[in-house]
Design an enzyme around this catalytic site. Structure first.
Site, short mmCIF file in Angstrom:
data_model
loop_
_atom_site.label_atom_id
_atom_site.label_comp_id
_atom_site.label_asym_id
_atom_site.label_seq_id
_atom_site.Cartn_x
_atom_site.Cartn_y
_atom_site.Cartn_z
N LYS A 132 43.79 35.95 28.88
CA LYS A 132 43.10 37.12 28.30
C LYS A 132 43.92 37.74 27.17
O LYS A 132 43.41 38.00 26.08
CB LYS A 132 42.86 38.20 29.38
CG LYS A 132 42.06 37.73 30.59
CD LYS A 132 41.87 38.84 31.60
CE LYS A 132 43.14 39.34 32.26
NZ LYS A 132 43.85 38.33 33.10
N ARG A 177 38.23 46.16 36.42
CA ARG A 177 38.81 45.22 37.37
C ARG A 177 38.27 45.46 38.78
O ARG A 177 38.68 44.77 39.71
CB ARG A 177 40.32 45.43 37.37
CG ARG A 177 41.12 44.18 37.58
CD ARG A 177 42.58 44.54 37.56
NE ARG A 177 43.12 44.47 36.24
CZ ARG A 177 43.99 43.58 35.83
NH1 ARG A 177 44.44 42.66 36.64
NH2 ARG A 177 44.46 43.59 34.62
N ARG A 226 55.66 32.18 31.40
CA ARG A 226 55.38 33.12 30.30
C ARG A 226 56.62 33.94 29.92
O ARG A 226 57.39 34.36 30.77
CB ARG A 226 54.26 34.07 30.71
CG ARG A 226 54.13 35.26 29.76
CD ARG A 226 52.92 36.10 30.02
NE ARG A 226 52.77 36.46 31.40
CZ ARG A 226 51.63 36.91 31.91
NH1 ARG A 226 50.56 37.02 31.15
NH2 ARG A 226 51.56 37.23 33.18
N ARG A 239 58.02 39.32 32.62
CA ARG A 239 57.51 40.40 33.46
C ARG A 239 58.00 40.24 34.89
O ARG A 239 58.08 39.12 35.39
CB ARG A 239 55.96 40.36 33.44
CG ARG A 239 55.41 41.01 32.21
CD ARG A 239 53.93 40.76 31.98
NE ARG A 239 53.06 40.88 33.14
CZ ARG A 239 51.74 40.71 33.07
NH1 ARG A 239 51.17 40.46 31.90
NH2 ARG A 239 50.99 40.80 34.14
N ARG A 272 48.28 38.66 43.18
CA ARG A 272 47.39 39.09 42.10
C ARG A 272 46.11 38.27 42.10
O ARG A 272 45.00 38.77 41.86
CB ARG A 272 48.10 38.96 40.74
CG ARG A 272 49.08 40.10 40.49
CD ARG A 272 50.18 39.72 39.53
NE ARG A 272 49.74 39.35 38.21
CZ ARG A 272 50.52 38.72 37.33
NH1 ARG A 272 51.78 38.41 37.64
NH2 ARG A 272 50.05 38.42 36.15
P1 AP5 Z 1 48.14 35.36 29.05
O1 AP5 Z 1 47.32 35.37 27.82
O2 AP5 Z 1 49.33 36.25 29.10
O3 AP5 Z 1 47.20 35.59 30.33
P2 AP5 Z 1 46.53 36.91 30.89
O4 AP5 Z 1 45.15 36.54 31.34
O5 AP5 Z 1 46.66 38.03 29.93
O6 AP5 Z 1 47.42 37.13 32.18
P3 AP5 Z 1 48.03 38.45 32.79
O7 AP5 Z 1 49.07 37.99 33.78
O8 AP5 Z 1 48.44 39.42 31.75
O9 AP5 Z 1 46.79 39.01 33.57
P4 AP5 Z 1 46.79 40.05 34.67
O10 AP5 Z 1 45.36 40.42 34.72
O11 AP5 Z 1 47.42 39.61 35.92
O12 AP5 Z 1 47.80 41.19 34.11
P5 AP5 Z 1 47.57 42.58 33.38
O13 AP5 Z 1 48.70 42.78 32.45
O14 AP5 Z 1 46.21 42.72 32.86
O15 AP5 Z 1 48.59 33.86 29.31
C1 AP5 Z 1 49.51 33.54 30.34
C2 AP5 Z 1 50.49 32.47 29.87
O16 AP5 Z 1 49.79 31.26 29.63
C3 AP5 Z 1 51.22 32.82 28.54
O17 AP5 Z 1 52.53 32.35 28.62
C4 AP5 Z 1 50.42 32.05 27.47
O18 AP5 Z 1 51.25 31.67 26.39
C5 AP5 Z 1 49.93 30.84 28.26
N1 AP5 Z 1 48.60 30.40 27.85
C6 AP5 Z 1 47.54 31.18 27.50
N2 AP5 Z 1 46.47 30.41 27.20
C7 AP5 Z 1 46.87 29.11 27.38
C8 AP5 Z 1 46.21 27.85 27.24
N3 AP5 Z 1 44.93 27.78 26.84
N4 AP5 Z 1 46.94 26.72 27.50
C9 AP5 Z 1 48.25 26.80 27.90
N5 AP5 Z 1 48.92 27.97 28.05
C10 AP5 Z 1 48.23 29.12 27.80
O19 AP5 Z 1 47.74 43.58 34.57
C11 AP5 Z 1 48.98 43.67 35.25
C12 AP5 Z 1 48.85 44.58 36.46
O20 AP5 Z 1 48.49 45.89 36.03
C13 AP5 Z 1 47.78 44.21 37.47
O21 AP5 Z 1 48.26 43.27 38.42
C14 AP5 Z 1 47.51 45.57 38.11
O22 AP5 Z 1 48.53 45.90 39.02
C15 AP5 Z 1 47.62 46.51 36.96
N6 AP5 Z 1 46.34 46.76 36.29
C16 AP5 Z 1 46.02 46.46 35.00
N7 AP5 Z 1 44.77 46.82 34.72
C17 AP5 Z 1 44.28 47.37 35.85
C18 AP5 Z 1 43.02 47.90 36.20
N8 AP5 Z 1 42.02 47.96 35.30
N9 AP5 Z 1 42.85 48.35 37.47
C19 AP5 Z 1 43.84 48.31 38.38
N10 AP5 Z 1 45.06 47.81 38.12
C20 AP5 Z 1 45.28 47.34 36.86
MG MG Z 2 47.64 39.88 29.94
#
Ligand code: AP5
Ligand code: MG
Length: 219
Positions: free
Chosen positions: A17, A92, A131, A165, A176
């Site tokens: 994402k 979410r 990552r 992270r 997660r």
């Molecule tokens: P990346 O693009 O970083 O993936 P991502 O989907 O953004 O993964 P996240 O871990 O950020 O998602 P998340 O939803 O767990 O975390 P968030 O920060 O939103 O890609 C991942 C890796 O793969 C990278 O190294 C990239 O280079 C590689 N990659 C990407 N595409 C690729 C491809 N096609 N091929 C190969 N490699 C690839 O949230 C974190 C925490 O915050 C949550 O756990 C929760 O506690 C809290 N939180 C956030 N929002 C909310 C909400 N709305 N409600 C409640 N809690 C929330």
């Molecule tokens: Mg992310």
């Protein structure tokens, strides 16, 4: 002037994402709004809410709906939200999806499309554990799939310090993922029922996925 474009990116942890949101932001010139990034930044600043969120995030738990809805309300009230946005990681839960509709109504805005990036569970741990990101600008890398072009130097800003992270470890990722399946996946039928949902296979290279998203959103 380009028509305003309001998009939500959904998908499991590590699904791509953030990576795709940054590419869309660059191409469509609309802001990337990530609740995860906002919460981590509040945690680094050490505010009371930030520290509370950090404790939950570091264990792989969701942050309370109320806190995320408040963050989103502030973002949607900014004038730049009128021209479009890419929401990453919000909504979410079903409650967040319903509240988002209310917030958008109040601002006389509506979503144009919700893109689900579909990635099977067995890709997730590998993606997340490998990552790392630039400390200075947040550009995202992966130790196998997306290394900087020059070793140790960020492609985007030339920064030389990188970080990982705390929640990017196997145990937390599995937690997660379980939260995603239980609380976030049920949001997908909500958007499907109103004709907004488009699904994209997220297993190709970053460029391939970018192209697939471009095709389904028609921008
Ligand atoms: P990346 O693009 O970083 O993936 P991502 O989907 O953004 O993964 P996240 O871990 O950020 O998602 P998340 O939803 O767990 O975390 P968030 O920060 O939103 O890609 C991942 C890796 O793969 C990278 O190294 C990239 O280079 C590689 N990659 C990407 N595409 C690729 C491809 N096609 N091929 C190969 N490699 C690839 O949230 C974190 C925490 O915050 C949550 O756990 C929760 O506690 C809290 N939180 C956030 N929002 C909310 C909400 N709305 N409600 C409640 N809690 C929330
Ligand atoms: Mg992310």
């Amino acid at each position: 002037m380009r028509k305003a474009f309001h998009i939500v990116l959904m998908g499991p942890p590590g699904g791509g994402k953030g990576t795709q949101a940054r590419l869309l932001e660059e191409r469509l010139k609309i802001p990337h709004i990530s609740t995860g990034e906002m919460l981590r930044s509040a945690g680094r600043e050490g505010t009371e809410l930030g520290l509370k969120a950090k404790a939950l995030i570091d264990k792989g738990n969701l942050v309370p709906d109320e806190m995320c809805i408040q963050l989103m309300k502030t973002e949607l009230e900014k004038p730049e939200a009128k021209n479009g946005f890419i929401l990453d990681g919000f909504p979410r839960t079903l409650r967040q999806a319903e509240e988002l509709d209310t917030l958008l109504d109040a601002e006389k805005l509506h979503l144009d499309v919700v893109v689900e990036i579909q990635v099977p569970d067995d890709y997730i741990v590998d993606r997340v554990v490998g990552r790392f990101s630039c400390v200075k600008c947040g550009a995202m890398y992966h130790e196998k799939y997306c290394l900087p072009h020059v070793y140790g130097k960020c492609d985007a800003c030339g920064g030389t310090q990188f970080m990982r992270r705390i929640d990017d470890n196997i145990d937390t990722v599995l937690s997660r993922l379980a939260k995603y399946r239980a609380l976030t996946a049920p949001v997908l039928p909500y958007y499907e029922s109103v004709g907004l949902l488009k699904c994209v296979d997220g297993t190709g290279t970053i460029e391939e996925v970018k192209e697939k998203i471009r095709k389904v959103i028609g921008h």
